[in-house]
Design a protein around this motif. Structure first.
Motif, PDB file in Angstrom:
ATOM      1  N   ASP A 172      58.354 -19.413  56.828  1.00  0.00           N
ATOM      2  CA  ASP A 172      58.652 -20.484  56.281  1.00  0.00           C
ATOM      3  C   ASP A 172      57.780 -21.848  56.203  1.00  0.00           C
ATOM      4  OD1 ASP A 172      60.852 -18.979  54.993  1.00  0.00           O
ATOM      5  OD2 ASP A 172      62.108 -19.393  56.547  1.00  0.00           O
ATOM      6  N   VAL A 173      56.627 -21.723  56.543  1.00  0.00           N
ATOM      7  CA  VAL A 173      55.486 -22.549  56.745  1.00  0.00           C
ATOM      8  C   VAL A 173      54.611 -22.343  55.692  1.00  0.00           C
ATOM      9  CG1 VAL A 173      53.886 -23.849  58.128  1.00  0.00           C
ATOM     10  CG2 VAL A 173      55.939 -23.016  59.345  1.00  0.00           C
ATOM     11  N   THR A 174      54.088 -23.232  55.079  1.00  0.00           N
ATOM     12  CA  THR A 174      53.234 -23.039  53.949  1.00  0.00           C
ATOM     13  C   THR A 174      51.853 -23.726  54.323  1.00  0.00           C
ATOM     14  OG1 THR A 174      54.737 -23.395  52.126  1.00  0.00           O
ATOM     15  CG2 THR A 174      52.470 -23.396  51.557  1.00  0.00           C
ATOM     16  N   MET A 175      50.918 -22.740  54.323  1.00  0.00           N
ATOM     17  CA  MET A 175      49.742 -23.042  54.862  1.00  0.00           C
ATOM     18  C   MET A 175      48.471 -22.982  53.738  1.00  0.00           C
ATOM     19  SD  MET A 175      50.102 -23.255  58.452  1.00  0.00           S
ATOM     20  CE  MET A 175      48.518 -22.943  59.286  1.00  0.00           C
ATOM     21  N   PRO A 176      47.761 -23.969  53.742  1.00  0.00           N
ATOM     22  CA  PRO A 176      46.799 -23.828  52.705  1.00  0.00           C
ATOM     23  C   PRO A 176      45.457 -22.949  52.930  1.00  0.00           C
ATOM     24  CG  PRO A 176      46.397 -25.708  54.146  1.00  0.00           C
ATOM     25  CD  PRO A 176      47.440 -25.333  54.646  1.00  0.00           C
ATOM     26  N   GLY A 177      45.046 -22.490  51.923  1.00  0.00           N
ATOM     27  CA  GLY A 177      43.724 -21.424  52.374  1.00  0.00           C
ATOM     28  C   GLY A 177      42.900 -21.520  51.247  1.00  0.00           C
ATOM     29  N   VAL A 178      41.596 -20.681  51.374  1.00  0.00           N
ATOM     30  CA  VAL A 178      40.458 -20.670  50.521  1.00  0.00           C
ATOM     31  C   VAL A 178      40.577 -19.353  49.697  1.00  0.00           C
ATOM     32  CG1 VAL A 178      38.324 -21.101  50.412  1.00  0.00           C
ATOM     33  CG2 VAL A 178      39.290 -22.283  51.964  1.00  0.00           C
ATOM     34  N   SER A 179      40.592 -19.570  48.287  1.00  0.00           N
ATOM     35  CA  SER A 179      40.419 -18.346  47.758  1.00  0.00           C
ATOM     36  C   SER A 179      38.780 -17.984  47.304  1.00  0.00           C
ATOM     37  CB  SER A 179      41.171 -18.410  46.355  1.00  0.00           C
ATOM     38  OG  SER A 179      41.229 -17.109  45.755  1.00  0.00           O
ATOM     39  N   ASP A 180      38.229 -17.174  48.102  1.00  0.00           N
ATOM     40  CA  ASP A 180      36.879 -17.194  47.864  1.00  0.00           C
ATOM     41  C   ASP A 180      36.434 -15.900  48.498  1.00  0.00           C
ATOM     42  OD1 ASP A 180      33.769 -18.204  47.549  1.00  0.00           O
ATOM     43  OD2 ASP A 180      33.699 -17.501  49.351  1.00  0.00           O
ATOM     44  N   PRO A 181      35.835 -14.917  47.720  1.00  0.00           N
ATOM     45  CA  PRO A 181      35.532 -13.726  48.364  1.00  0.00           C
ATOM     46  C   PRO A 181      34.792 -13.593  49.799  1.00  0.00           C
ATOM     47  CG  PRO A 181      35.298 -13.552  46.088  1.00  0.00           C
ATOM     48  CD  PRO A 181      35.476 -15.047  46.222  1.00  0.00           C
ATOM     49  N   GLY A 182      33.853 -14.445  49.647  1.00  0.00           N
ATOM     50  CA  GLY A 182      33.293 -14.431  51.107  1.00  0.00           C
ATOM     51  C   GLY A 182      33.862 -14.947  52.092  1.00  0.00           C
ATOM     52  N   ILE A 183      34.513 -16.128  52.005  1.00  0.00           N
ATOM     53  CA  ILE A 183      35.366 -16.522  53.085  1.00  0.00           C
ATOM     54  C   ILE A 183      36.418 -15.802  53.493  1.00  0.00           C
ATOM     55  CG2 ILE A 183      36.968 -18.652  53.618  1.00  0.00           C
ATOM     56  CD1 ILE A 183      33.984 -19.264  53.617  1.00  0.00           C
ATOM     57  N   GLU A 184      37.426 -15.081  52.497  1.00  0.00           N
ATOM     58  CA  GLU A 184      38.331 -14.209  52.629  1.00  0.00           C
ATOM     59  C   GLU A 184      37.663 -13.242  53.595  1.00  0.00           C
ATOM     60  OE1 GLU A 184      40.003 -13.190  48.947  1.00  0.00           O
ATOM     61  OE2 GLU A 184      41.053 -15.101  49.101  1.00  0.00           O
ATOM     62  N   ARG A 185      36.743 -12.436  53.309  1.00  0.00           N
ATOM     63  CA  ARG A 185      35.965 -11.366  54.002  1.00  0.00           C
ATOM     64  C   ARG A 185      35.736 -11.875  55.673  1.00  0.00           C
ATOM     65  NH1 ARG A 185      33.000  -9.946  50.176  1.00  0.00           N
ATOM     66  NH2 ARG A 185      31.365 -11.316  50.619  1.00  0.00           N
ATOM     67  N   LEU A 186      35.102 -12.741  55.640  1.00  0.00           N
ATOM     68  CA  LEU A 186      34.826 -13.695  56.828  1.00  0.00           C
ATOM     69  C   LEU A 186      35.996 -13.474  57.704  1.00  0.00           C
ATOM     70  CD1 LEU A 186      32.572 -14.810  58.964  1.00  0.00           C
ATOM     71  CD2 LEU A 186      33.018 -16.987  57.858  1.00  0.00           C
ATOM     72  N   VAL A 187      36.935 -14.409  57.304  1.00  0.00           N
ATOM     73  CA  VAL A 187      38.371 -14.368  57.889  1.00  0.00           C
ATOM     74  C   VAL A 187      38.921 -12.993  58.476  1.00  0.00           C
ATOM     75  CG1 VAL A 187      40.600 -15.215  57.699  1.00  0.00           C
ATOM     76  CG2 VAL A 187      38.730 -16.737  57.140  1.00  0.00           C
ATOM     77  N   GLU A 188      39.012 -12.122  57.504  1.00  0.00           N
ATOM     78  CA  GLU A 188      39.547 -10.914  57.680  1.00  0.00           C
ATOM     79  C   GLU A 188      38.413 -10.085  58.897  1.00  0.00           C
ATOM     80  OE1 GLU A 188      42.474  -8.885  57.267  1.00  0.00           O
ATOM     81  OE2 GLU A 188      42.235 -10.592  55.763  1.00  0.00           O
ATOM     82  N   GLU A 189      37.406 -10.140  58.754  1.00  0.00           N
ATOM     83  CA  GLU A 189      36.634  -9.551  59.675  1.00  0.00           C
ATOM     84  C   GLU A 189      36.874 -10.174  61.296  1.00  0.00           C
ATOM     85  OE1 GLU A 189      32.733 -10.307  58.845  1.00  0.00           O
ATOM     86  OE2 GLU A 189      32.316  -8.889  57.278  1.00  0.00           O
ATOM     87  N   LYS A 190      36.959 -11.436  61.412  1.00  0.00           N
ATOM     88  CA  LYS A 190      37.284 -12.050  62.648  1.00  0.00           C
ATOM     89  C   LYS A 190      38.497 -11.818  62.896  1.00  0.00           C
ATOM     90  CE  LYS A 190      33.346 -13.680  62.788  1.00  0.00           C
ATOM     91  NZ  LYS A 190      32.101 -12.831  63.637  1.00  0.00           N
ATOM     92  N   VAL A 191      39.685 -11.702  62.193  1.00  0.00           N
ATOM     93  CA  VAL A 191      40.981 -11.412  62.573  1.00  0.00           C
ATOM     94  C   VAL A 191      40.832 -10.063  63.036  1.00  0.00           C
ATOM     95  CG1 VAL A 191      43.338 -11.066  61.616  1.00  0.00           C
ATOM     96  CG2 VAL A 191      42.255 -13.315  61.200  1.00  0.00           C
ATOM     97  N   GLU A 192      40.379  -9.225  62.347  1.00  0.00           N
ATOM     98  CA  GLU A 192      40.329  -7.613  62.690  1.00  0.00           C
ATOM     99  C   GLU A 192      39.585  -7.501  64.171  1.00  0.00           C
ATOM    100  OE1 GLU A 192      41.680  -4.978  61.675  1.00  0.00           O
ATOM    101  OE2 GLU A 192      42.916  -6.020  60.165  1.00  0.00           O
ATOM    102  N   ALA A 193      38.452  -8.275  64.369  1.00  0.00           N
ATOM    103  CA  ALA A 193      37.928  -8.240  65.668  1.00  0.00           C
ATOM    104  C   ALA A 193      38.805  -8.646  66.972  1.00  0.00           C
ATOM    105  CB  ALA A 193      36.574  -9.003  65.438  1.00  0.00           C
ATOM    106  N   PHE A 194      39.631  -9.764  66.624  1.00  0.00           N
ATOM    107  CA  PHE A 194      40.596 -10.235  67.543  1.00  0.00           C
ATOM    108  C   PHE A 194      41.477  -9.112  67.635  1.00  0.00           C
ATOM    109  CE2 PHE A 194      44.460 -12.260  68.989  1.00  0.00           C
ATOM    110  CZ  PHE A 194      43.749 -13.381  69.777  1.00  0.00           C
ATOM    111  N   TRP A 195      42.155  -8.515  66.904  1.00  0.00           N
ATOM    112  CA  TRP A 195      43.195  -7.675  66.734  1.00  0.00           C
ATOM    113  C   TRP A 195      42.943  -6.285  67.622  1.00  0.00           C
ATOM    114  CZ3 TRP A 195      48.143  -7.415  66.854  1.00  0.00           C
ATOM    115  CH2 TRP A 195      48.737  -6.142  66.504  1.00  0.00           C
TER     116      TRP A 195
END
Length: 184
Positions: free
Chosen positions: A50-73
């Motif tokens: 229930d907290v709205t967080m802003p984000g960036v809709s950009d394929p390159g940024i989304e891919r970078l964030v996804e890679e880093k979150v997966e690496a952490f996980w």
């Protein structure tokens, strides 16, 4: 917020559980980048507890964030350590002369965001409810920290001149550490 001689450092401490680790880290990284990317960005939002967080809709940024979150996980899954850190470093390029007179560009950090994350597991439904309330409060506080820093005199003054229209006009580096080991 820490201010050493070279750059501002903003720290966010967060405690997560296995069910929401990826979702929360994705939202936090996107929110940091939303406040620190200066090119033309297309905004998006993330609803987390229930907290709205802003984000960036950009394929390159989304891919970078996804890679880093997966690496952490994956780092968390593979080890006994349940603490990790994601560091976002923004740099500017500066001309520098070597001792033999050759000019080259050097990346100099101007701001760093450190997300310290720990994974814990609530043991009962009641514990989960309290845990989620605390996590939502932490997300709200993190967003407030981002807004306060980026709109402050110091936060605005630390940004170097923007010289190109790219989504990320500054070198951007995201490093993931689990325990004391860099992953991803």
């Amino acid at each position: 917020m820490n201010n050493n001689a070279t750059h501002a450092t903003v720290t966010i401490d967060i405690t997560l559980d296995r069910h929401n680790t990826k979702e929360v880290l994705r939202a936090i990284l996107h929110a940091i980048l939303f406040h620190r990317l200066y090119g033309t960005i297309k905004p998006q939002t993330f609803e987390v507890l229930d907290v709205t967080m802003p984000g960036v809709s950009d394929p390159g940024i989304e891919r970078l964030v996804e890679e880093k979150v997966e690496a952490f996980w994956k780092g968390m899954e593979n080890g006994a350590n349940k603490r990790g850190q994601i560091t976002v470093t923004l740099s500017g390029k500066h001309q520098k002369k070597s001792w033999i007179g050759i000019t080259y560009e050097e990346e100099v950090p101007w701001e760093q965001w450190i997300v310290n994350a720990e994974i814990r597991q609530p043991k009962s439904d009641q514990e989960r409810q309290v845990f989620n309330q605390n996590l939502a409060a932490t997300l709200t506080k993190s967003l407030r920290t981002m807004l306060t820093h980026t709109s402050s005199e110091q936060g605005r003054a630390s940004v170097p001149p923007i010289t190109n229209p790219d989504v990320s006009p500054f070198p951007l580096k995201i490093v993931v550490r689990v325990g004391d080991v860099e992953v991803g």
